[in-house]
Design an enzyme around this catalytic site. Structure first.
Site, short mmCIF file in Angstrom:
data_model
loop_
_atom_site.label_atom_id
_atom_site.label_comp_id
_atom_site.label_asym_id
_atom_site.label_seq_id
_atom_site.Cartn_x
_atom_site.Cartn_y
_atom_site.Cartn_z
CG ASP A 113 -0.23 -0.21 2.54
OD1 ASP A 113 0.99 -0.41 2.54
OD2 ASP A 113 -0.90 -0.21 3.59
CG HIS A 114 3.38 2.39 3.04
ND1 HIS A 114 2.49 1.49 3.58
CD2 HIS A 114 3.58 3.33 4.01
CE1 HIS A 114 2.16 1.88 4.81
NE2 HIS A 114 2.82 2.99 5.09
CG ASP B 84 2.03 1.53 9.41
OD1 ASP B 84 2.61 1.83 8.34
OD2 ASP B 84 1.29 2.32 10.03
NE ARG C 288 2.79 9.65 12.26
CZ ARG C 288 3.11 8.37 12.32
NH1 ARG C 288 3.62 7.76 11.27
NH2 ARG C 288 2.95 7.70 13.44
CB SER D 133 7.07 6.02 10.95
OG SER D 133 8.48 5.83 10.98
NE ARG E 134 9.51 6.04 8.21
CZ ARG E 134 9.08 7.26 7.90
NH1 ARG E 134 9.94 8.24 7.68
NH2 ARG E 134 7.80 7.53 7.75
C1 MIC Z 1 3.86 6.46 8.29
O1 MIC Z 1 2.67 6.77 8.31
O2 MIC Z 1 4.76 7.20 8.69
C2 MIC Z 1 4.24 5.09 7.75
C3 MIC Z 1 4.90 5.29 6.46
O3 MIC Z 1 3.08 4.34 7.54
C4 MIC Z 1 5.14 4.41 8.78
C5 MIC Z 1 5.72 3.13 8.33
C6 MIC Z 1 6.90 3.28 7.41
O4 MIC Z 1 7.69 4.21 7.56
O5 MIC Z 1 7.04 2.43 6.55
C7 MIC Z 1 4.47 4.17 10.12
O6 MIC Z 1 3.51 4.82 10.45
O7 MIC Z 1 4.94 3.33 10.90
FE1 SF4 Z 2 -0.16 4.90 4.93
FE2 SF4 Z 2 1.08 5.57 7.19
FE3 SF4 Z 2 -0.32 7.37 5.79
FE4 SF4 Z 2 -1.59 5.47 7.05
S1 SF4 Z 2 -0.36 7.07 7.98
S2 SF4 Z 2 -1.99 6.15 4.97
S3 SF4 Z 2 -0.19 3.74 6.84
S4 SF4 Z 2 1.53 6.32 5.15
#
Ligand code: MIC
Ligand code: SF4
Length: 658
Positions: free
Chosen positions: A62-63, A117, A377, A531, A533
């Site tokens: 999805d990313h 996530d 965010r 996140s 990550r």
């Molecule tokens: C995000 O919303 O920051 C992400 C991208 O979903 C991350 C995960 C990632 O960095 O792959 C998260 O929320 O953990």
């Molecule tokens: Fe995707 Fe993270 Fe954004 Fe949710 S917050 S839509 S999981 S990138």
């Protein structure tokens, strides 16, 4: 008992569920997504287990959706073949965002979910106890190990009253952020209860539990009640429902009360989710971009309200407007309910049902644009544009802004549109590929982007190095290791992605780290918020970072540091943060004893030669040479993990030993 206590006591395998005590919790289900999942899969493979020892494991794509080169597509193929080979379900690109699909198809009240996530707590909207963690913790859970966490305080959030028209679940969680800030939830679980919860649907509840991540909370959850039953019935999953409500005499460690009648539309200003104001206070600002969707606000109801508002209206000529629905189910149900045509007629762009602009995978705003988003965010640069100006609000507020071209209180739109759910949502799981019945027939396809897992070696008894960077409070993982369309395709390639560490904050960081060979990071409070990550640890580790000394840490990032053998240390006296400058040389001797006795000291000098040559008594204080007392909050288990060089080594060692 409250709902949290009920679920934890049914899953407790280690420790006492008292706030602050480390507990081990049995994990029922796991989810991964592509951007963290390639690492998690490689980590699972390194553990040498044939198939997950949990009742359900799934990886979503999805990313990393844009395919501007071979990298993302190669990662998708790797994940699909890996999943088939190792007993994991695979959700194809085009099926939707992990948290939305998980809510629709796999949420089960009372179960424990672990996801790689940070927004995994979205499932708390359906009464699941769901934790966001780094990929390695998911891999270890798939190996059948419990999830370890310090038992958080359970904060009861009592909702009373009823939301007025145009005031939404997003405004409830923005109110939480306004009151408690991005660190207000650290070490806490927010459990929502009270008469007000009955008027809030499961997708709305999930908007709230989703953004508990922005409060820094360990997780958030709602009870499983008739509202949950109704949602699962719409999903054709009534059999997954159980009632799970707090006992009448349930108590909480802390209480917060929100009177829904008194709430008004709220908006988070750039560049932090807790920079919250009433929309009415900032109305009139010109708007350039509006994006609606993401895992926070992309349900059928969210988008149907937007569609109804846009009937007979046009998007303002200045505004670039796009929608990224949460899932294929949402798109299909919108199509059946004639929910897309008015968005298109109004001049909206329909994006793929995936993360998209939320993580800078396209839709980066132009220079100086004001971008209003229904996302979760708005950390600096997260949109993909340096110095971005991103605001966060409900879909209702977003669409009001899109139509008027200015920040607008949605109550100015007139009557709230009536939106009914169809009797049943369209449930077609054909894009979820089950694991192969005969794994021996599957060859895992590894394109050139899939690099071997970096290894971490056991910690030395002393750490010495330069302060490579000194940062302030609330530094997010988006600042440590940016996401976005350029960087995300490198998630399976640590050497390549390490070139981007602190890219926007300090473009010289990588060169400095390489020159120094080894070093430390100095940080303010809530370091690593955001996140899950683990790349925000793996890449600095690859560049030689040995320790982070901060005023305090965000939970997931702190665990990721431990899990890769980087020591998270804290100033005993937060004011010492001032004393340690970038470029200073830091030495921490006898770390083992220091960690065990919690009596660690850092010798800090501006003059590197004096420490390197070790000519002076380090206890002798001078302006150039300071002794800074440090502390840590590692459990005995975490100390052992750090000394083993991380959780992977530790799990292998302890599994061999029985
Ligand atoms: C995000 O919303 O920051 C992400 C991208 O979903 C991350 C995960 C990632 O960095 O792959 C998260 O929320 O953990
Ligand atoms: Fe995707 Fe993270 Fe954004 Fe949710 S917050 S839509 S999981 S990138």
């Amino acid at each position: 008992m409250n709902v949290t206590q009920k679920i934890i006591s049914a899953h407790l395998v280690d420790g006492r569920a008292e706030p602050g005590e480390e507990i081990g919790v049995r994990v029922d289900r796991v989810l991964m997504q592509d951007a963290t999942g390639t690492m998690a899969c490689l980590e699972f493979e390194a553990l040498g287990i044939a198939s997950p020892k949990v009742e359900h494991a799934i990886v979503y794509v999805d990313h990393n959706i844009l395919q501007t080169g071979y990298e993302n597509a190669d990662d998708h193929k790797f994940l699909q073949t890996f999943a088939a080979r190792y007993g994991i379900h695979f959700s194809k690109p085009g099926n939707g965002i992990c948290h939305q699909i998980n809510l629709e198809r796999f949420s089960v009240p009372g179960k424990v979910l672990l996801g790689s996530d940070s927004h995994t707590p979205t499932a708390g909207g359906a009464g699941m106890l769901a934790f966001g963690v780094g990929g390695l913790e998911v891999a270890v859970a798939m190996a059948g190990q419990p999830f370890y966490v310090k038992m958080p305080k359970v904060v009861g959030v009592r909702l009373v009253g009823r939301l007025r028209p145009w005031v939404t679940a997003k405004d409830i969680v923005l109110e939480m952020l306004r009151r408690l800030t991005v660190k207000g939830g650290v070490g806490k679980i927010f459990e929502y209860f009270g008469p007000g919860v009955r008027s809030i649907s499961v997708p709305e509840r999930s908007t709230i539990t989703n953004m508990g991540a922005e409060l820094g909370a360990t997780t958030s959850l709602f009870p499983s009640d008739d509202v949950t039953h109704d949602y699962l019935r719409h999903q054709g999953r009534e059999k997954d429902w159980t009632r799970l409500e707090p006992d009448p005499d349930a108590t909480y460690d802390e209480l917060v009360e929100i009177n829904l009648d008194e709430l008004e539309p709220l908006i988070a200003l750039p560049s932090s989710p807790d920079n919250v104001k009433p929309v009415a206070d900032v109305s009139g600002i010109d708007v350039d971009q509006v994006l609606i969707g993401s895992c926070t606000n992309s349900s059928f109801h969210d988008l149907m309200v937007v569609s109804r508002v846009l009937r007979g209206r046009k998007i303002h000529p200045r505004v670039s407007f796009a929608v990224n629905p949460g899932s294929r189910q949402v798109v299909q149900t919108l199509l059946e309910s004639d929910g897309l045509s008015s968005i298109v007629s109004a001049g909206g762009r329909i994006l793929e049902n995936a993360c998209q602009g939320c993580i800078g995978m396209g839709s980066a705003p132009g220079t100086d644009w004001v971008s209003i988003r229904s996302y979760n965010r708005n950390f600096p640069g997260r949109s993909g544009t340096p110095d971005d100006r991103v605001y966060l609000a409900s879909p209702e507020t977003c669409v009001a802004c899109a139509v008027s071209g200015k920040v607008t209180d949605p109550r100015e739109l007139g009557d709230y549109p009536a939106v009914e759910w169809p009797d049943k949502f369209i449930t077609d799981d054909s894009m979820i590929i089950p694991p192969a019945s005969d794994p021996s027939t599957i060859t895992i396809v590894r394109g050139p982007n899939i690099k071997p897992l970096p290894t971490s070696s056991p910690l030395n008894s002393s750490i010495q190095g330069e302060v490579l960077i000194k940062v302030g409070d609330n530094i997010s993982t988006d600042t440590i290791l940016p996401a976005g369309a350029e960087v995300l395709p490198l998630r399976s390639n640590i050497p390549a992605i390490s070139r981007y560490v602190f890219r926007y904050l300090d473009p010289e960081f990588v060169a400095r780290a390489e020159k120094a060979g080894a070093g430390l990071i100095i940080a303010g409070s809530n370091y690593g918020q955001g996140s899950s990550r683990e790349h925000a640890v793996l890449a600095p580790m690859y560049l030689g970072v040995k320790a982070v000394i901060a005023k305090s840490f965000a939970r997931i990032h702190r665990s990721n540091l431990v899990n890769f053998g980087i020591v998270p240390l804290m100033f005993k006296n937060p004011s010492d943060y001032q004393a340690v400058g970038a470029g200073s040389l830091v030495r921490i001797s006898n770390l083992k004893m220091g960690l065990e006795s919690n009596g660690i000291v850092a010798e800090v000098t501006e003059d590197q030669s004096s420490i390197q040559e070790n000519l002076r008594d380090p206890r002798e204080e001078s302006v150039e040479h300071l002794i800074v007392p440090l502390k840590h909050d590692l459990t005995g288990r975490e100390t052992a993990i750090v000394f083993a060089g991380g959780l992977l080594n530790y799990t292998k060692m302890t599994r061999v030993c029985g």
